[in-house]
Design a protein around this motif. Structure first.
Motif: not given
Length: 305
Positions: A161-170, A185-189
């Motif tokens: 899980e990250a950034f409000g997303l959740k993967s189906e991978v168990e 130039g993109t800023r990312f956390g």
């Protein structure tokens, strides 16, 4: 802000196929449950050497192998009888548990005709209670994995899980693993809520806190910080981390919380007690002839490198 910066080292996993080895590293063996990370390619594969790059059947215990491709195709076969071609953007998640053997072969005609191969393989250590679980395998296609896009950002969550997303991978423990592509130039956390977090620069370069980091470097961040990553050019990042599971020993393809379990796995492979893939059982990688002991236990203090 940075616990350590790990620069990849070259390791040859097959004749003529050198990879960038990122984890384990002497001063930092794990990031969350991730205990191993290789970046292979990009390479063009001449037909005359394609078969020499195959990874023959070999064993694992105590971990999950996670294969992810940027380009090319690889055919996986394992002791469970699984045969699976993995394609770019897909995930092969194989849990070894108490023991499994698998092979990875370059059989795609496009690869053998000189196509390009680039892949990332990580190993995720299992919690102690799951180290002797039954082995398993699953493939996840690209459309099963959540994707997020915004101005200058494309991101696929591979697992966790990250950034409000959740993967189906168990997964067996809390973690995150994602593939991000940033325009210049993109800023990312980086994902919050995990004690141990790292960012591997697969391609391009980024700036963090005024310093620039290049392709082939893994940045491991201090717990609790909220850094800003600025792409210096079009860049590809692999972000990974999670909760620390405790110290692990690692030797060859074996991972365990117990030294003696690795010694047992060595003997099991020598004596043929780990089954070969039914569809790929005519050759295998023998146990390395080395007197080296399993590495692991409490790591030395971290330091910038």
């Amino acid at each position: 802000m940075l616990d350590i910066v790990i620069s990849s080292r070259q390791a040859e996993i097959a004749a003529g196929f050198a990879v960038k080895r990122i984890l384990p590293y002497q001063l930092r063996r794990m990031v969350g449950p991730f205990i191993f990370m290789d970046h292979g390619g990009p390479i063009s594969v001449p037909a005359t050497v394609a078969s020499s790059l195959d990874v023959l059947p070999h064993p694992h215990i105590g971990l999950s192998t996670v294969s992810y491709l940027f380009s090319g195709e690889v055919t996986h076969r394992d002791s469970l009888g699984v045969e699976q071609v993995i394609k770019p953007g897909e995930v092969n998640w194989m849990t070894a548990g108490k023991g499994i053997a698998h092979s990875e072969r370059l059989e795609d005609p496009a690869i053998r005709a000189g196509g390009t191969l680039e892949m990332i393989q990580t190993w995720v250590a299992l919690p102690e209670k799951d180290e002797e679980s039954d082995p398993s395998f699953r493939n996840f296609t690209s459309d099963q994995l959540p994707v997020f896009t915004d101005t200058g950002v494309w991101m696929r969550l591979i697992a966790g899980e990250a950034f409000g997303l959740k993967s189906e991978v168990e997964t067996a423990s809390p973690l995150f693993y994602l593939h991000a592509v940033l325009d210049a130039g993109t800023r990312f956390g980086i994902p919050q809520g995990y004690r141990e977090r790292g960012v591997y620069v697969a391609n391009g370069s980024v700036m963090v806190n005024g310093s620039t980091y290049q392709a082939g470097q893994l940045l491991v961040f201090t717990p609790g910080v909220d850094p800003v990553i600025v792409a210096q050019e079009h860049s590809t990042l692999m972000m990974l981390g999670g909760e620390h599971l405790g110290d692990r020993y690692i030797w060859w393809n074996f991972v365990s919380s117990r030294k003696e379990r690795i010694e047992q796995a060595k003997e099991d492979w020598k004596q043929g007690r780990i089954q070969l893939p039914p569809a790929d059982n005519e050759e295998y990688i023998p146990l390395p002839e080395t007197k080296s002991k399993p590495a692991g236990g409490p790591p030395p203090p971290n330091a910038l490198s």
